[in-house]
Scaffold this motif. Structure first.
Motif, mmCIF file in Angstrom:
data_model
loop_
_atom_site.group_PDB
_atom_site.id
_atom_site.type_symbol
_atom_site.label_atom_id
_atom_site.label_comp_id
_atom_site.label_asym_id
_atom_site.label_seq_id
_atom_site.Cartn_x
_atom_site.Cartn_y
_atom_site.Cartn_z
ATOM 1 N N GLU A 97 0.827 -1.199 0.000
ATOM 2 C CA GLU A 97 0.000 0.000 0.000
ATOM 3 C C GLU A 97 0.866 1.256 0.000
ATOM 4 N N ALA A 98 2.138 1.061 0.248
ATOM 5 C CA ALA A 98 3.053 2.198 0.254
ATOM 6 C C ALA A 98 3.210 2.735 -1.165
ATOM 7 N N PRO A 99 3.530 4.020 -1.302
ATOM 8 C CA PRO A 99 3.861 4.533 -2.635
ATOM 9 C C PRO A 99 5.140 3.855 -3.141
ATOM 10 N N VAL A 100 5.166 3.551 -4.408
ATOM 11 C CA VAL A 100 6.331 2.908 -5.034
ATOM 12 C C VAL A 100 6.802 3.790 -6.174
ATOM 13 N N LEU A 101 8.078 4.114 -6.175
ATOM 14 C CA LEU A 101 8.613 4.955 -7.243
ATOM 15 C C LEU A 101 9.741 4.256 -7.986
ATOM 16 N N GLY A 102 9.684 4.368 -9.289
ATOM 17 C CA GLY A 102 10.803 3.937 -10.111
ATOM 18 C C GLY A 102 11.706 5.130 -10.344
ATOM 19 N N ILE A 103 12.988 4.881 -10.482
ATOM 20 C CA ILE A 103 13.892 6.037 -10.617
ATOM 21 C C ILE A 103 13.804 6.683 -11.993
ATOM 22 N N ALA A 104 13.436 5.906 -13.011
ATOM 23 C CA ALA A 104 13.261 6.529 -14.331
ATOM 24 C C ALA A 104 12.037 7.430 -14.306
ATOM 25 N N GLU A 105 10.941 6.899 -13.793
ATOM 26 C CA GLU A 105 9.702 7.685 -13.716
ATOM 27 C C GLU A 105 9.940 8.990 -12.949
ATOM 28 N N ALA A 106 10.577 8.888 -11.794
ATOM 29 C CA ALA A 106 10.821 10.081 -10.981
ATOM 30 C C ALA A 106 11.721 11.069 -11.709
ATOM 31 N N ALA A 107 12.761 10.543 -12.340
ATOM 32 C CA ALA A 107 13.710 11.430 -13.017
ATOM 33 C C ALA A 107 13.055 12.137 -14.202
ATOM 34 N N PHE A 108 12.260 11.399 -14.965
ATOM 35 C CA PHE A 108 11.611 12.026 -16.118
ATOM 36 C C PHE A 108 10.695 13.168 -15.664
ATOM 37 N N ILE A 126 20.079 15.123 -13.423
ATOM 38 C CA ILE A 126 19.087 14.501 -12.571
ATOM 39 C C ILE A 126 19.379 13.025 -12.358
ATOM 40 N N ASP A 127 19.567 12.684 -11.104
ATOM 41 C CA ASP A 127 19.783 11.297 -10.704
ATOM 42 C C ASP A 127 18.465 10.785 -10.141
ATOM 43 N N GLY A 128 17.953 9.758 -10.754
ATOM 44 C CA GLY A 128 16.640 9.241 -10.370
ATOM 45 C C GLY A 128 16.580 8.718 -8.952
ATOM 46 N N VAL A 129 17.672 8.196 -8.439
ATOM 47 C CA VAL A 129 17.650 7.663 -7.077
ATOM 48 C C VAL A 129 17.305 8.778 -6.097
ATOM 49 N N ALA A 130 18.029 9.876 -6.235
ATOM 50 C CA ALA A 130 17.797 11.006 -5.337
ATOM 51 C C ALA A 130 16.378 11.540 -5.468
ATOM 52 N N VAL A 131 15.940 11.746 -6.696
ATOM 53 C CA VAL A 131 14.594 12.295 -6.903
ATOM 54 C C VAL A 131 13.538 11.337 -6.363
ATOM 55 N N ALA A 132 13.709 10.047 -6.616
ATOM 56 C CA ALA A 132 12.693 9.084 -6.171
ATOM 57 C C ALA A 132 12.591 9.085 -4.650
#
Lengths: 243, 243, 243, 243, 243, 243
Positions: A90-101, A200-206
């Motif tokens: 139920e937690a939010p799940v983020l992919g690093i590509a999605e977040a970075a884009f 933009i690094d997706g890990v950081a943004v995610a």
């Protein structure tokens, strides 16, 4: 909050490095729990590798059900297992590509992706389409640097990525660079400084976007397509991962 | 020719039923070798199920490298592991959704998909976009019949599917029906007879298209994105599947 | 089965050459009946040429109603008259561009088209959009070789096409080549051998896909958009072609 | 200026009616020369009909080369032969669907098309995509009124079209109606009055836009895709139409 | 008819020049009333400039309500305030980019845009998408000539634009050029003559299309999205512009 | 950090309410500076209103240059002046629609928007396309509640919005609701509780995403399209806002 950070490949050193990068940007109250699948390839550089990695992500989200993470980040640029993970928690799940884009689209009208092997460009291109970011991305560029070479990345590798980025900015008329591999996270600051554009690094943004969503009490929808998987028998090594 | 027919779930009865359907349409010279993964869910009705199924498809294609199949068909409507399989063999690899969509587009200007659980519609919708068939598909309709209920499908289930199809034809202004589950293959002839429009079962189409490509000597491109996976260590239960 | 193979231009030598190519790949049980319109241009290299060719295809499908072909293949890369033909018969009708695009999409993540005159690229681009294959095609390349020069194609012409194909593979990051003219059919094997990637001739693929659909008992939908044309008077030379 | 107005079907009464509608909106200096093909169907209600009509349009543009029209309008909502015509003349060539879609997009954020037979909706939908107007069109609605019934259209037919239009405005949340058949031109004023929204007849718009382009000295590009057809032999009844 | 021609920037000399260009193509019966906002930037070369210009267009349309223009043309290539203007009048409102794109699509299968500053390309790209013209535009090219340098444009500037256009035609495989700035209107004839392809100035096309729509009695739809703005208080300098 | 929160309309009570909502979710270290334009409409319910609001946003970002905000949030669902603001500051700038769409896409495969006046749906639809979120949004629904009625929103208004949301979830097969007006922010928690799905208020998400980007040191790209506006004269009331 507890954030489950999944490195979908099985290289412990990379899991550690990604965890370091994540912790560097996380808010003090955020505990990063970094894991990797119990099986699969040491790096993800093909669809074949990715098929195992996606199952590995599903495994790790399933196992984490025991301690109920508040958020999940999948730290591989192909976002493997993203949808499976969203069903499994139920937690939010983020992919690093999605977040970075999405971050890139907020900072520039157009961006370029600089990634590792050219053969993985197709994966980024598919994700851009999936997330509706294809109109903001002006080019995906392979450097043909193997993923594991990013570890302890030397001057030369950095140089190569910087050149690819400069090239992309000029040729694509882009205003920002998205790093197309979790393993590039440690290079983000240096590249940003040298290039003078948002890198933009997706890990950081995610991690930050996950904190944002958790901060708002937003959770993955359990109404409809991301409802929990139906309980049913699983066989073989996966039998313990049934719902 | 030897055709590897992979049922991505782990229900032997379903593997057998799909094999029967495939053999019924195959040319005499085509030997159908039907397999299923050694692990994973007994049916595929969520992204979570699918993550394991995709790895299972990769496993089976990898294991079949020993006997070099001439063609591969993935018999689940989500086409799980399709791209991984294409890297892992030189044989043509067909997903049943991909094959069905293309066939439908050759027989009608617009078609409708009738599938099992409503929650899986999103998977079909994603594939339609991936294959460029979204403009030919005028609707994806869930019946909320569980996959395993299709086995030994009774009069009532058939009736329910028929009604959903009639509804779809009328509401969507469609000219053909695509069956959205490999388990519906045995119903294809009856439905086609009753509805008076082309009813397309992806298993049958994929087998015939595979024969067609093999007949032409066409094989999966090894130039670029579908080149063989790079050799690298795999760990855990997957260690035997490394390239 | 009897397959009506229509060469939409009026060059008998080309009709013969295409028939040879088609027979070379057809199953023994498939009888190829190769025809051409009774009117129109000797080659199709413009929209103007194509307008007559489409009517010529309609003429030939109408005339074939007398012997009820089991399948129809339109052997010109612009797929002229495809929709008209689908109305005018219950048999499956395949255009060679449509068939080639779909086959290419099954064998590579991206392909390039190599065609004849640059001015005809627009036709291929329109068809790519119509069939939803635009996202898989990474480039359409004209060679400015006139269609009829392909007949008895010498070493030099072959060389020119090969070079264009190599160029396309590199520039487009493609994994396969689609030949953009029925007249290139005889070059397919040689080019495939030299280039080391799948080279796809639409004539061959269309014949095999037609056999596949016929083998499955699938026919053009008569429900809706491809219903038979309404009976009505036709005047002038076309009066005999009324429905 | 001399404007060649082509009715692509072969019903003289309809040619006359369209000419009347065109002359009613033309500027005094515009001479309308209304023609129809020497062959083909009396109305266009299928792809089959349209294949002949497109060749008929090509014929009429070719024959008009003798007197060099200043502009060409193709007065059938499928815009048959539009691209062929553009190659065959330097004059601007307008299709009535193209003109109507663009006008509608200037007057409302979204419009609906009301047309004749439901089976022809697919043609309008294809054109909307071709011209990039699909995002402005919120619905295409068939009334199943045969084209020739529009001639001497009675109270009942008008009523039926009005109801379809009202329905479309409400269901589609549209702000304008595009009439999907040249034969509806005479109804435009009445419908506009009754519905209280812009009702757009493509014949009228195409004539005025053609005058606009001619007034600016703009002509069809002969650079590239619309260059004149290459001179080459034509056979059969079409031999006189060679370039 | 009275046509309100709005130059959205505040340079009187440019308003005058655009008015001259508009009058040069207008029908004798068309009176051109050329205005500019009472506030804002002297040229529009950024989104920031454009935000003020759009409000300026709204101001001018609002003020013109007193004399009820028959048509409105917005003479800046970004079409600022277009939708606001359509709400604020019943007259047809045309943007010069919209008009130019549609005209270009009628004269060539593909066109290129040549504009001023490279940073404004994004605006043209957005409009191409908005109007559905992105598939017909093969390239947008900045020349980095400031807008106000076009006034009294010397030989050198003309040369630079000509070169950019030639380049675009070759690289983009285009058949026509769209001038991406109202300030280029006076160069249209010369460029057209030199390049030998249609060169399209949006000011001229918009004026003629506006005359065409007015001639047909077509007006902006007041049903739905373009209904008049709701009456409500406005504050500050804008208080006089409330509805 | 200092976050500039711009309410683009001129109703002080609404500015205050939005500020309350923003402060409720902001991190302790975030200071919210809430402003509104010095001119323009008291609510934004049309393109006409929006034209002034966009200029108002530009005004406020320009004026804030004096104190250099760390982030900017534009709190109106049409994201007016977003691009202008991005040029006018180096801080990250977020629109609430953009932020809400991206958040929704992370929590559900499909979402619905519930907004105020039906006539504003077109604005949301345009933004969905601009941000690439159109494929994730399954419906935009107007309630025809005027914006200012949301202030001190009574039981009935809440009921009406809840019903529209329930309807949308069912009809659109959606998993989440996006609130289509900044004025709905105070209703978010209640609706979320009642509906049992993620209900997304763009104001809250934009504030948190802005904090996330600032936390990462990411700033608006000044390379290319979002470079600072060029310095140039502005006239009239705007003369003080020149660059």
């Amino acid at each position: 909050m507890k954030l489950l950070l999944i490195n979908p490949n099985t290289t412990q050193a990379m899991t550690d490095a990604i965890a370091v990068a994540a912790r560097a940007v996380a808010t003090p109250g955020t505990e990063i729990v970094a894991v990797q699948p119990s099986f699969g390839p040491v790096s993800i550089e093909s669809h074949y590798d990715e098929a195992f990695a996606a199952a590995g992500v599903a495994e790790q989200v399933r196992l984490a059900a025991a301690w109920r993470p508040d958020a999940v980040v999948i730290a591989c640029f192909g976002d493997p297992g993203l949808e499976a993970a969203r069903e499994a928690t139920e937690a939010p799940v983020l992919g690093i590509a999605e977040a970075a884009f999405h971050a890139a689209g907020m900072l520039a009208t157009g961006f370029s992706v600089v990634t590792t092997l050219t053969r993985t460009c197709i994966m980024a291109e598919r994700l851009l389409q999936r997330y509706g970011a294809d109109q903001h991305c002006r080019g995906v560029h392979g450097t043909d640097i193997p993923v594991l070479d990013l570890e302890g990345c030397g001057v030369e590798t950095l140089q190569q990525i910087e050149e690819a980025a400069r090239d992309a900015l000029a040729r694509d008329r882009s205003g920002a660079i998205v790093l197309g591999c979790a393993g590039m996270a440690p290079l983000c600051a240096t590249l940003s400084h040298r290039l003078g554009v948002p890198v933009i690094d997706g890990v950081a943004v995610a991690v930050k976007f996950a904190e944002a969503l958790v901060g708002l009490g937003l959770r993955t929808s359990k109404h409809g397509d991301y409802a929990p998987p139906l309980p049913k028998p699983f066989v073989g090594w996966a039998s313990g991962l049934r719902w």
